[in-house]
Design a protein around this motif. Structure first.
Motif, PDB file in Angstrom:
ATOM      1  N   UNK A 321       0.864  -1.185   0.000  1.00 40.41           N
ATOM      2  CA  UNK A 321       0.000   0.000   0.000  1.00 40.41           C
ATOM      3  C   UNK A 321       0.898   1.231   0.000  1.00 40.41           C
ATOM      4  N   UNK A 322       0.751   2.072  -1.046  1.00 43.04           N
ATOM      5  CA  UNK A 322       1.545   3.290  -1.218  1.00 43.04           C
ATOM      6  C   UNK A 322       0.597   4.480  -1.247  1.00 43.04           C
ATOM      7  N   UNK A 323       0.994   5.565  -0.593  1.00 49.31           N
ATOM      8  CA  UNK A 323       0.209   6.801  -0.613  1.00 49.31           C
ATOM      9  C   UNK A 323       1.058   7.919  -1.209  1.00 49.31           C
ATOM     10  N   UNK A 324       0.447   8.757  -2.063  1.00 47.41           N
ATOM     11  CA  UNK A 324       1.198   9.826  -2.725  1.00 47.41           C
ATOM     12  C   UNK A 324       0.306  11.048  -2.930  1.00 47.41           C
ATOM     13  N   UNK A 325       0.950  12.206  -2.902  1.00 42.07           N
ATOM     14  CA  UNK A 325       0.285  13.511  -3.027  1.00 42.07           C
ATOM     15  C   UNK A 325      -0.052  13.847  -4.484  1.00 42.07           C
ATOM     16  N   UNK A 326       0.280  12.987  -5.419  1.00 45.83           N
ATOM     17  CA  UNK A 326       0.155  13.281  -6.856  1.00 45.83           C
ATOM     18  C   UNK A 326      -1.216  13.873  -7.194  1.00 45.83           C
ATOM     19  N   UNK A 327      -1.210  15.060  -7.826  1.00 46.96           N
ATOM     20  CA  UNK A 327      -2.461  15.718  -8.175  1.00 46.96           C
ATOM     21  C   UNK A 327      -2.394  16.356  -9.564  1.00 46.96           C
ATOM     22  N   UNK A 328      -1.402  15.961 -10.363  1.00 47.50           N
ATOM     23  CA  UNK A 328      -1.201  16.466 -11.719  1.00 47.50           C
ATOM     24  C   UNK A 328      -0.856  15.248 -12.585  1.00 47.50           C
ATOM     25  N   UNK A 329      -1.260  15.237 -13.852  1.00 50.16           N
ATOM     26  CA  UNK A 329      -0.973  14.061 -14.690  1.00 50.16           C
ATOM     27  C   UNK A 329       0.499  13.658 -14.715  1.00 50.16           C
ATOM     28  N   UNK A 330       1.397  14.630 -14.760  1.00 50.29           N
ATOM     29  CA  UNK A 330       2.832  14.311 -14.768  1.00 50.29           C
ATOM     30  C   UNK A 330       3.226  13.558 -13.502  1.00 50.29           C
ATOM     31  N   UNK A 331       2.653  13.958 -12.372  1.00 52.00           N
ATOM     32  CA  UNK A 331       2.969  13.295 -11.098  1.00 52.00           C
ATOM     33  C   UNK A 331       2.388  11.891 -11.056  1.00 52.00           C
ATOM     34  N   UNK A 332       1.189  11.720 -11.590  1.00 49.83           N
ATOM     35  CA  UNK A 332       0.589  10.374 -11.637  1.00 49.83           C
ATOM     36  C   UNK A 332       1.437   9.462 -12.510  1.00 49.83           C
ATOM     37  N   UNK A 426      -1.266  -4.492  -5.200  1.00 55.87           N
ATOM     38  CA  UNK A 426      -0.707  -3.197  -4.806  1.00 55.87           C
ATOM     39  C   UNK A 426      -1.807  -2.144  -4.888  1.00 55.87           C
ATOM     40  N   UNK A 427      -1.959  -1.394  -3.802  1.00 59.04           N
ATOM     41  CA  UNK A 427      -2.918  -0.290  -3.737  1.00 59.04           C
ATOM     42  C   UNK A 427      -2.140   1.021  -3.671  1.00 59.04           C
ATOM     43  N   UNK A 428      -2.554   2.004  -4.485  1.00 60.92           N
ATOM     44  CA  UNK A 428      -1.957   3.341  -4.386  1.00 60.92           C
ATOM     45  C   UNK A 428      -3.072   4.373  -4.275  1.00 60.92           C
ATOM     46  N   UNK A 429      -2.985   5.242  -3.262  1.00 59.31           N
ATOM     47  CA  UNK A 429      -3.924   6.347  -3.111  1.00 59.31           C
ATOM     48  C   UNK A 429      -3.208   7.628  -3.527  1.00 59.31           C
ATOM     49  N   UNK A 430      -3.910   8.482  -4.282  1.00 67.55           N
ATOM     50  CA  UNK A 430      -3.290   9.697  -4.821  1.00 67.55           C
ATOM     51  C   UNK A 430      -4.249  10.877  -4.725  1.00 67.55           C
ATOM     52  N   UNK A 431      -3.681  12.064  -4.496  1.00 68.05           N
ATOM     53  CA  UNK A 431      -4.469  13.290  -4.489  1.00 68.05           C
ATOM     54  C   UNK A 431      -3.977  14.267  -3.452  1.00 68.05           C
ATOM     55  N   UNK A 432      -4.304  15.558  -3.658  1.00 70.60           N
ATOM     56  CA  UNK A 432      -3.842  16.618  -2.760  1.00 70.60           C
ATOM     57  C   UNK A 432      -4.956  17.140  -1.864  1.00 70.60           C
ATOM     58  N   UNK A 433      -6.127  16.502  -1.898  1.00 71.04           N
ATOM     59  CA  UNK A 433      -7.251  16.951  -1.068  1.00 71.04           C
ATOM     60  C   UNK A 433      -7.250  16.250   0.276  1.00 71.04           C
ATOM     61  N   UNK A 434      -8.469  15.922   0.770  1.00 74.31           N
ATOM     62  CA  UNK A 434      -8.561  15.297   2.089  1.00 74.31           C
ATOM     63  C   UNK A 434      -8.449  13.775   2.044  1.00 74.31           C
ATOM     64  N   UNK A 435      -8.089  13.221   0.900  1.00 75.50           N
ATOM     65  CA  UNK A 435      -7.855  11.778   0.827  1.00 75.50           C
ATOM     66  C   UNK A 435      -6.745  11.364   1.805  1.00 75.50           C
ATOM     67  N   UNK A 436      -5.813  12.292   2.064  1.00 72.94           N
ATOM     68  CA  UNK A 436      -4.735  11.986   3.001  1.00 72.94           C
ATOM     69  C   UNK A 436      -5.239  11.644   4.388  1.00 72.94           C
ATOM     70  N   UNK A 437      -6.415  12.189   4.761  1.00 71.52           N
ATOM     71  CA  UNK A 437      -6.978  11.911   6.078  1.00 71.52           C
ATOM     72  C   UNK A 437      -7.568  10.501   6.164  1.00 71.52           C
ATOM     73  N   UNK A 438      -7.756   9.847   5.024  1.00 67.97           N
ATOM     74  CA  UNK A 438      -8.312   8.487   5.000  1.00 67.97           C
ATOM     75  C   UNK A 438      -7.233   7.422   5.148  1.00 67.97           C
ATOM     76  N   UNK A 439      -5.983   7.821   4.954  1.00 67.21           N
ATOM     77  CA  UNK A 439      -4.904   6.829   4.806  1.00 67.21           C
ATOM     78  C   UNK A 439      -4.685   6.005   6.066  1.00 67.21           C
ATOM     79  N   UNK A 440      -4.689   6.667   7.235  1.00 67.63           N
ATOM     80  CA  UNK A 440      -4.444   5.930   8.489  1.00 67.63           C
ATOM     81  C   UNK A 440      -5.500   4.861   8.706  1.00 67.63           C
TER      82      UNK A 440
END
Length: 450
Positions: A321-332, A426-440
């Motif tokens: 399980x990987x988490x990333x702040x990616x919020x632009x196509x280049x970052x994805x 493999x699970x990857x979560x991506x985005x710069x919004x409040x998705x980060x609060x779901x990760x824990x």
């Protein structure tokens, strides 16, 4: 107003990652610090635990008397705060010194040897690596970071005030407030078109930033960008270059070439060629502080990372399980490339939360192409941040564009059950919004399931 006459610093939008670093700085040098934010978050709770008073209602009655003295109070705000904000309007109308975050960074760093990291991607990781390298080589520095460094467990590092490390943010042309001694530009992909209109205006702004360097300043530029500077790259003719890359147990091993020498067998553990480039330019910049190259190369090996930048949450043989702040196509795309390089052949489920209606509209086709590469895609609704909705632009609109049969619109409350049902390797979560609060919570539930 100078530092001696400032007794109180009041922040409007104190919970922002950049704002909270400034709040920590002023608290650390003995100023009274307080602030407002719209919502309580883990970051604001940390600030409160450090003795900073924070309230969550736009209400002047919530501000303590000391902060209403315009002769001793500096007010700092973020451009994301709407102009009709009552507290901000009051401070503007009543003779207070009111400054944007970027202006305050410019004030603080003016009397330091300033390292500024610019670029549409990679700022936070690069500046965090740079701060780590300088700390490891005993450099007296202050670092203001746009993420939580896993090395310092903070977005602020204070080891002295001779040198400073800052992110030079192109949003709202904020980076033009800085006058760095050493700077880098990691990328100039089109972004923030709600501010710039088109990519040519964005590039012009980076050109202006390059002119902000002090007379003897040095600019490092990723090889291939349309701007002159000391170049860095991978397997090319750059001034600073990484060659002969191998991967062993999830760690890169490579040779690092500088204009003077080649250091062999350098190790770096952050996945992705984009992160190799971030590490390389941080290394090149750190040399300008007089740090020994071989010692810097050793320090690269011990960099842990930044929260939400290709962060491993679970790393088991049968599930990652990987988490990333990616919020632009280049970052994805960079995340996808790093996954396929480090975990070849694994069946990947991507969860993505788009950030901003305008960015989703401007890069809809590019987002669709980037997301279609994953084996399966779960799409959350757009996180609006500072924006009002745009008619016709929503997650359904984006989902329709993704050319992948395994795609689905989903609500956050249904994520766990859907992930379990799909049972990815493999699970990857991506985005710069409040998705980060779901990760824990996701980590806890998935660890339990595994």
């Amino acid at each position: 107003m100078n530092l001696k006459t400032i007794h109180n610093v009041y922040f409007i939008g104190i919970g922002g990652i950049g704002m909270s670093a400034l709040a920590r700085y002023y608290k650390g040098i003995g100023k009274n610090v307080a602030g407002y934010d719209k919502t309580e978050t883990p970051l604001t709770r940390q600030l409160s635990e450090n003795g900073i008073s924070i309230h969550y209602e736009d209400n002047l009655d919530e501000i303590t008397t000391a902060f209403l003295d315009n002769s001793t109070t500096l007010v700092v705000y973020t451009p994301a705060v709407p102009s009709e904000h009552q507290e901000l309007s009051y401070f503007f109308s009543n003779g207070f010194e009111v400054k944007k975050r970027s202006e305050v960074l410019g004030m603080i760093t003016r009397d330091t040897f300033c390292f500024a990291v610019a670029g549409t991607h990679g700022k936070t990781t690069t500046s965090s690596i740079l701060a780590h390298l300088l700390k490891e080589t005993g450099t007296p520095l202050s670092a203001f970071l746009g993420g939580i460094s896993e090395d310092f467990n903070s977005n602020f590092l204070f080891e002295g005030d001779e040198y400073s490390v800052v992110e030079a943010d192109e949003f709202d042309r904020s980076f033009l407030q800085l006058s760095p001694d050493v700077a880098c530009i990691t990328s100039m992909d089109a972004d923030h078109l709600d501010i710039y209109g088109d990519s040519s205006e964005l590039i012009k702004s980076f050109m202006e930033f390059a002119k902000k360097l002090k007379p003897d300043g040095k600019l490092f530029v990723r090889n291939g960008l349309p701007i002159k500077g000391i170049t860095y790259g991978i397997e090319d003719d750059s001034d600073y270059c990484i060659r002969n890359i191998k991967i062993e147990h999830g760690t890169y091993i490579f040779d690092l070439g500088t204009p003077e020498t080649t250091i062999k067998g350098v190790r770096f553990s952050k996945p992705g060629r984009h992160n190799l480039l971030n590490g390389l330019v941080a290394f090149a910049m750190a040399i300008q502080a007089g740090s020994p190259p071989y010692r810097l190369a050793e320090a690269l090996k011990t960099f842990k990372g930044v929260q939400r930048r290709f962060s491993y949450k679970i790393k088991a043989e049968d599930f990652v399980f990987i988490d990333d702040y990616a919020h632009h196509p280049t970052e994805i795309n960079a995340v996808f490339d790093a996954i396929t390089e480090m975990h070849p052949g694994k069946r990947v489920l991507a969860v993505f939360q788009p950030h901003l209606f305008s960015r989703t509209r401007d890069f809809g086709d590019d987002f669709a192409e980037s997301l279609a590469k994953f084996d399966s895609v779960l799409l959350l609704e757009i996180y609006p941040a500072r924006e009002e909705p745009i008619e016709g632009i929503n997650a359904d609109w984006l989902l329709e564009k993704i050319n992948n049969p395994n795609k689905k619109l989903i609500k956050k409350k249904d994520l766990i059950s859907e992930i379990r049902e799909q049972n990815p390797e493999l699970l990857v979560t991506m985005g710069a919004g409040d998705i980060g609060l779901e990760v824990a919570n996701l980590k806890s539930e998935l660890e339990h399931a595994n």
